[in-house]
Structures are given as C-alpha cells and as structure tokens.
Design an enzyme around this catalytic site. Structure first.
Site, short mmCIF file in Angstrom:
data_model
loop_
_atom_site.label_atom_id
_atom_site.label_comp_id
_atom_site.label_asym_id
_atom_site.label_seq_id
_atom_site.Cartn_x
_atom_site.Cartn_y
_atom_site.Cartn_z
N ASP A 1 100.37 -50.81 13.57
CA ASP A 1 99.93 -50.34 14.89
C ASP A 1 100.96 -50.67 15.96
O ASP A 1 101.36 -51.83 16.13
CB ASP A 1 98.57 -50.98 15.24
N ASP B 1 105.46 -53.51 10.77
CA ASP B 1 104.10 -53.62 11.26
C ASP B 1 103.57 -52.18 11.36
O ASP B 1 104.35 -51.23 11.33
CB ASP B 1 104.15 -54.32 12.63
MG LIG Z 1 101.41 -54.03 16.05
#
Ligand SMILES: [Mg+2]
Length: 166
Positions: free
Chosen positions: A14, A12
């Site tokens: 962020d 992922d």
């Molecule tokens: Mg995230």
C-alpha cells in the site's frame, strides 16, 4: 545496466504498488495501481533475481476482512502484474494487530527473516526494499537491506527510472 546484479527487491504494497485508501483495501475493486507501477515492476523483474512483497494487513486482525479475501485480492493483483510482464515471486503479509506484539509486523523484520529462510540464496546486503513508511525503512535497516522511501510525489516509477539509469 547489468541484469540480475542485485538479488532481491522487497516491495511494500500500500502506497508503493497501489494507492492507499481510507481504511483497508478489501477487494480488487478498491485496489488501484499507482501510476507507472505495473511498468516499473515489469522493468524491475528483468533486473532482480526475485521480487517479494512484504505487507502489514491488520485489517484481518481487526476482522474487517478474511485471509481468504486478501489471498483472492493478491491473486488478482498478481494476474495483472503478469499480464504486464512482471513477476512477483512471493507475498508475505502480517495479519496481526499492531497491539499483538507479533514478530512479523513491520517495523519488525519477521517477514524479511522468513523470506531468507524460504529463499536462502537471498543476500540482504545485495537487496533493496522500497516502502512508503518509516516502519518499512526500519525493518529493512534492522537486517541490513538498503531501502528507499517513496511517496505520492516520488513514486516507485520515479525510483525505478533513476535506478535503472545508474
Ligand atoms: Mg505502505
């Protein structure tokens, strides 16, 4: 450690690679790598056959940023990762609103399934996904990818150090 023992590392973005901010990271000046993330990606590049980023970016769906802005931001992120010895093979992003009922926004596994279409050699059961949200973990679970949840207290760097010690 056996190099290339696992096929694919899904990350992922962020909260894993860069710090989350209030709202959406719209340009590279708002993009701040988490401590140790660049070094970790460099180390993990040697271990995995490929690294793929899967990221929800509904800031585009909300018209807060354009797809072009995101692509430019990602090109700058990739440059910095490569300067530090890392490699990201592909970035998938979902630009849709959470209300759009698309098939790609995590927790749905659309981006993971697309990656398997693009790289048929990916073996989900020999892959890992690192995320900071339950939706990341659910997306991974639904296609049989082993996942780990990171946070500000237990970062990608911490996970990498433990993983590579194994
Ligand atoms: Mg995230």
């Amino acid at each position: 450690m056996n190099s290339k023992k696992y096929t694919t590392l899904f990350l992922d973005r962020d909260g894993v690679i860069n710090h989350k901010i209030d709202g959406y990271v719209q340009c590279f000046s708002e993009f701040h790598f988490m401590e140790g993330a660049l070094k970790s990606i460099s180390l993990l590049t040697k271990y995995f056959e490929r690294i793929i980023i899967v990221t929800n970016q509904q800031g585009i769906g909300k018209k807060l940023m354009k797809e072009q802005d995101l692509l430019f931001l990602h090109s700058q992120m990739i440059l910095e990762i490569e300067r530090n010895g890392g490699k990201v093979n592909k970035i998938y992003f979902c630009p849709h609103l959470s209300t759009s009922n698309c098939s790609c926004r995590k927790p749905k596994p659309g981006m993971l399934l697309k990656s398997k279409e693009d790289f048929p050699e990916i073996e989900f059961d020999k892959s890992y996904l690192i995320g900071d949200s339950n939706s990341d973990i659910q997306a991974a679970f639904s296609v049989g990818i082993k996942s780990f949840k990171v946070s500000k207290e237990y970062t990608l760097s911490d996970w990498t150090n433990e993983f590579l010690l194994d």
